[in-house]
Design a protein around this motif. Sequence first.
Motif, PDB file in Angstrom:
ATOM      1  N   LEU A   7      24.885  -0.587 -44.370  1.00  0.00           N
ATOM      2  CA  LEU A   7      24.896  -1.338 -43.113  1.00  0.00           C
ATOM      3  C   LEU A   7      24.432  -0.434 -41.981  1.00  0.00           C
ATOM      4  O   LEU A   7      25.114   0.511 -41.609  1.00  0.00           O
ATOM      5  N   TRP A  46      19.590  -8.185 -40.065  1.00  0.00           N
ATOM      6  CA  TRP A  46      20.864  -8.636 -39.505  1.00  0.00           C
ATOM      7  C   TRP A  46      21.069  -8.075 -38.115  1.00  0.00           C
ATOM      8  O   TRP A  46      20.767  -6.911 -37.865  1.00  0.00           O
ATOM      9  N   PHE A  48      23.560  -6.757 -35.521  1.00  0.00           N
ATOM     10  CA  PHE A  48      24.899  -6.174 -35.484  1.00  0.00           C
ATOM     11  C   PHE A  48      25.502  -6.133 -34.078  1.00  0.00           C
ATOM     12  O   PHE A  48      26.477  -5.431 -33.854  1.00  0.00           O
ATOM     13  N   SER A  55      30.074 -12.690 -39.834  1.00  0.00           N
ATOM     14  CA  SER A  55      30.376 -11.629 -40.799  1.00  0.00           C
ATOM     15  C   SER A  55      30.702 -12.237 -42.161  1.00  0.00           C
ATOM     16  O   SER A  55      30.361 -11.665 -43.197  1.00  0.00           O
ATOM     17  N   THR A  77      28.884  -0.114 -37.191  1.00  0.00           N
ATOM     18  CA  THR A  77      28.898  -0.998 -38.367  1.00  0.00           C
ATOM     19  C   THR A  77      30.197  -0.894 -39.175  1.00  0.00           C
ATOM     20  O   THR A  77      30.325  -1.543 -40.210  1.00  0.00           O
ATOM     21  N   TRP A  80      31.911  -4.289 -39.281  1.00  0.00           N
ATOM     22  CA  TRP A  80      31.158  -5.171 -40.178  1.00  0.00           C
ATOM     23  C   TRP A  80      31.470  -4.845 -41.630  1.00  0.00           C
ATOM     24  O   TRP A  80      31.712  -5.733 -42.445  1.00  0.00           O
TER      25      TRP A  80
END
Length: 105
Positions: A7, A46, A48, A55, A77, A80
């Motif tokens: 991520l 994606w 963020f 999510s 991240t 996430w």
Amino acid sequence: KGYVALLGWSLNAIDAADRFDRRYIVVAPPWATDYCEANGIPHIAWDFDRLNERSYELATTLKDEGVDVAIPLFEETVEWAGAVNAVLRDNPRLLGQAMLFRDKS
């Protein structure tokens, strides 16, 4: 070996995943899409900017893909990854643990 989702964006992390012969997918900001496609890097674009109800959408997308664990590459991240891993591991407590880890670091 497990299938990991990275991520964030870090060429060094992508290179490390390649060298460890680890199956991976990069969940990166949309601006990285052209680079990923030009270099054959598996990816999902994606945004963020903020943790929200999407999510769960990301987590289910990665789960359907067969991903075992999400690895945050940057502090932004961590939340996430906590939310995604809570779904991937079917353990809602992981989100709280990720938040605590972020706050303590």
